[in-house]
Design an enzyme around this catalytic site. Structure first.
Site, PDB file in Angstrom:
ATOM      1  N   LYS A 130      20.390-114.014  31.729  1.00  0.00           N
ATOM      2  CA  LYS A 130      20.532-113.249  30.483  1.00  0.00           C
ATOM      3  C   LYS A 130      20.889-111.791  30.732  1.00  0.00           C
ATOM      4  O   LYS A 130      21.570-111.162  29.927  1.00  0.00           O
ATOM      5  CB  LYS A 130      19.241-113.312  29.653  1.00  0.00           C
ATOM      6  N   LYS A 212      24.344-125.111  29.692  1.00  0.00           N
ATOM      7  CA  LYS A 212      23.408-125.579  28.673  1.00  0.00           C
ATOM      8  C   LYS A 212      23.988-125.340  27.277  1.00  0.00           C
ATOM      9  O   LYS A 212      24.639-124.314  27.069  1.00  0.00           O
ATOM     10  CB  LYS A 212      22.117-124.757  28.851  1.00  0.00           C
ATOM     11  N   LYS A 215      23.392-121.284  21.492  1.00  0.00           N
ATOM     12  CA  LYS A 215      24.071-120.603  20.380  1.00  0.00           C
ATOM     13  C   LYS A 215      24.909-119.434  20.882  1.00  0.00           C
ATOM     14  O   LYS A 215      25.728-118.901  20.146  1.00  0.00           O
ATOM     15  CB  LYS A 215      23.062-120.144  19.330  1.00  0.00           C
TER      16      LYS A 215
HETATM   17  P1  TYM Z   1      14.592-121.031  22.736  1.00  0.00           P
HETATM   18  O1  TYM Z   1      14.529-120.391  21.398  1.00  0.00           O
HETATM   19  O2  TYM Z   1      15.722-120.669  23.624  1.00  0.00           O
HETATM   20  O3  TYM Z   1      14.587-122.604  22.576  1.00  0.00           O
HETATM   21  C1  TYM Z   1      13.620-123.294  21.788  1.00  0.00           C
HETATM   22  C2  TYM Z   1      13.338-124.642  22.432  1.00  0.00           C
HETATM   23  O4  TYM Z   1      14.544-125.407  22.524  1.00  0.00           O
HETATM   24  C3  TYM Z   1      14.732-125.841  23.870  1.00  0.00           C
HETATM   25  N1  TYM Z   1      16.180-125.866  24.159  1.00  0.00           N
HETATM   26  C4  TYM Z   1      16.832-126.915  24.631  1.00  0.00           C
HETATM   27  N2  TYM Z   1      16.427-128.156  24.962  1.00  0.00           N
HETATM   28  C5  TYM Z   1      17.366-129.021  25.427  1.00  0.00           C
HETATM   29  N3  TYM Z   1      18.679-128.691  25.572  1.00  0.00           N
HETATM   30  C6  TYM Z   1      19.120-127.458  25.254  1.00  0.00           C
HETATM   31  N4  TYM Z   1      20.422-127.161  25.397  1.00  0.00           N
HETATM   32  C7  TYM Z   1      18.187-126.511  24.766  1.00  0.00           C
HETATM   33  N5  TYM Z   1      18.294-125.226  24.349  1.00  0.00           N
HETATM   34  C8  TYM Z   1      17.050-124.841  23.991  1.00  0.00           C
HETATM   35  C9  TYM Z   1      14.019-124.796  24.718  1.00  0.00           C
HETATM   36  O5  TYM Z   1      13.691-125.301  26.006  1.00  0.00           O
HETATM   37  C10 TYM Z   1      12.811-124.495  23.872  1.00  0.00           C
HETATM   38  O6  TYM Z   1      11.796-125.459  24.080  1.00  0.00           O
HETATM   39  N6  TYM Z   1      11.208-118.418  25.327  1.00  0.00           N
HETATM   40  C11 TYM Z   1      11.395-119.523  24.406  1.00  0.00           C
HETATM   41  C12 TYM Z   1      10.602-119.376  23.148  1.00  0.00           C
HETATM   42  C13 TYM Z   1       9.141-119.122  23.332  1.00  0.00           C
HETATM   43  C14 TYM Z   1       8.166-120.098  23.663  1.00  0.00           C
HETATM   44  C15 TYM Z   1       6.938-119.396  23.671  1.00  0.00           C
HETATM   45  C16 TYM Z   1       8.223-121.451  23.951  1.00  0.00           C
HETATM   46  C17 TYM Z   1       8.513-117.942  23.169  1.00  0.00           C
HETATM   47  N7  TYM Z   1       7.181-118.082  23.365  1.00  0.00           N
HETATM   48  C18 TYM Z   1       5.731-120.036  23.984  1.00  0.00           C
HETATM   49  C19 TYM Z   1       7.018-122.104  24.241  1.00  0.00           C
HETATM   50  C20 TYM Z   1       5.811-121.400  24.260  1.00  0.00           C
HETATM   51  C21 TYM Z   1      12.855-119.617  24.016  1.00  0.00           C
HETATM   52  O7  TYM Z   1      13.581-118.663  24.064  1.00  0.00           O
HETATM   53  O8  TYM Z   1      13.214-120.814  23.509  1.00  0.00           O
END
Ligand code: TYM
Length: 344
Positions: A130, A212, A215
């Site tokens: 990132k 991956k 968005k």
């Molecule tokens: P974020 O917002 O990027 O994604 C949310 C969830 O979606 C999953 N994900 C995917 N799974 C499969 N294929 C993909 N291409 C894909 N893109 C996203 C992510 O693995 C995630 O489970 N840091 C985290 C948010 C967060 C969080 C937390 C999660 C903040 N605090 C505490 C768990 C516990 C994030 O940016 O997810």
């Protein structure tokens, strides 16, 4: 429903409500959510609400680790909250709230920041991706983001964290931080484990299967949960494939493997059944069937989403109720932490 993979965690067996394991998970409102978010995370959260004690969070504080337009962030937070409910999260069975409505997250983060070695943060692969080329310009917030994520998880004494593959390292860091705090100040936090599924834990981009689905990719690389059916069909029709003809699950053919994985995740069928269904058929036919299933999955979600967005007062009330439900637990954990550290 797929099962989680060992050794990262298994779904708990149904238990009496008093003994349910707690799950916490979050999703960032940094743009519109994608089919990757849905397949890797949201659909599992929704499907397993009767198994766990559930807490889900729209993590707007995480979103601002990279620049956000304030009006867009406000909109995206509401949109995401509505989409989570539209996708099946039930406010009666789960606590669903917005991270910044709970100041306890930032307070606990500071304490955890002060016990987390920078060496641990230097190993985080997502920061490297990132932050990009010019790492010196990345915000300190982006660097310490995994500590905020640890605070999210630890504040609620979480047993399991259902996430996609890309978040595994962050959840493991949260466990290490919990362990380190417990060793230093005495048993305080539950040490959480990631819960990651076999099918769909990493959905790839439609136009470049080495990346991956996200968005932040090009418009044709991802399907947004709010994409119109025509846009979904067009994106799938254009998705990269390969020059071979057979429709089989072969990890060495990542483009078609990814499309088949989406099909598998959304139909719940076995790999063998899917291969049999498309034996002798061409990519065009398979893609049309895939588009049908994606549209059929998202259409009811989109209808519920529109109804929720048309009623802002009810959405506000749901957000307030969600925060109110989790507040006592967050306050109790934070109070204990402040006492143990000597700040109370
Ligand atoms: P974020 O917002 O990027 O994604 C949310 C969830 O979606 C999953 N994900 C995917 N799974 C499969 N294929 C993909 N291409 C894909 N893109 C996203 C992510 O693995 C995630 O489970 N840091 C985290 C948010 C967060 C969080 C937390 C999660 C903040 N605090 C505490 C768990 C516990 C994030 O940016 O997810």
């Amino acid at each position: 429903m797929s099962t989680s993979t060992a050794p990262t965690g298994k779904p708990a067996k149904a238990a009496s409500p008093a003994k349910r394991e707690r799950v916490f998970s979050g999703i960032a409102p940094s743009g519109t959510p994608t089919l990757g978010n849905y397949i890797g995370a949201i659909r599992h959260w929704a499907a397993e609400q009767d198994i766990y004690d559930n807490i889900f969070c729209v993590v707007d504080l995480h979103a601002i680790t990279v620049p956000q337009d304030p009006a867009e962030l406000r909109f995206n937070t509401r949109q995401l909250y509505a989409l989570l409910i539209a996708a099946g999260l039930d406010p009666a069975r789960s606590s669903i709230f917005v991270q910044s409505h709970m100041h306890e997250h930032t307070e606990l983060t500071w304490v955890l920041d002060c016990i987390t070695p920078t060496g641990w943060l230097n190993r985080m692969t997502q920061f490297k991706v990132k932050a990009g080329e010019d790492r010196e310009l990345a915000s300190a917030g982006l660097y310490t983001y995994p500590v905020l994520m640890a605070a999210d998880i630890l504040l609620y004494q979480t047993d399991g964290v259902p996430v996609g593959e890309d978040q595994k390292q962050h959840v493991e860091l949260a466990r290490d931080v919990a362990n380190s705090f417990n060793n230093r100040f005495g048993e305080t936090f539950v040490e959480p484990r990631p819960i990651i599924r076999e099918v769909g834990a990493r959905i790839m981009s439609l136009d470049d299967p080495s990346k991956k689905m996200s968005k932040s990719g090009s418009d044709n690389s991802y399907i947004a949960l709010i994409d119109e059916p025509a846009a979904i069909r067009k994106k799938i029709a254009r998705a990269t494939t390969d020059s071979e003809r057979t429709i089989v699950f072969d990890e060495n053919r990542p483009a078609i493997f990814n499309l088949l994985t989406i099909y598998q995740a959304l139909t719940g069928q076995s790999q063998q059944a899917i291969e049999a269904e498309f034996a002798g058929k061409g990519y065009k036919e398979f893609k049309a069937a895939l588009a049908d299933i994606v549209v059929a999955t998202l259409e009811p979600v989109q209808q519920r989403y529109k109804a929720l967005m048309d009623d802002p007062a009810s959405l506000d009330a749901l957000m307030a109720e969600g925060a109110a439900k989790v507040r006592p637990l967050a306050q109790a954990t934070l109070r204990t932490v402040l006492e143990k550290v000597g700040l109370r």
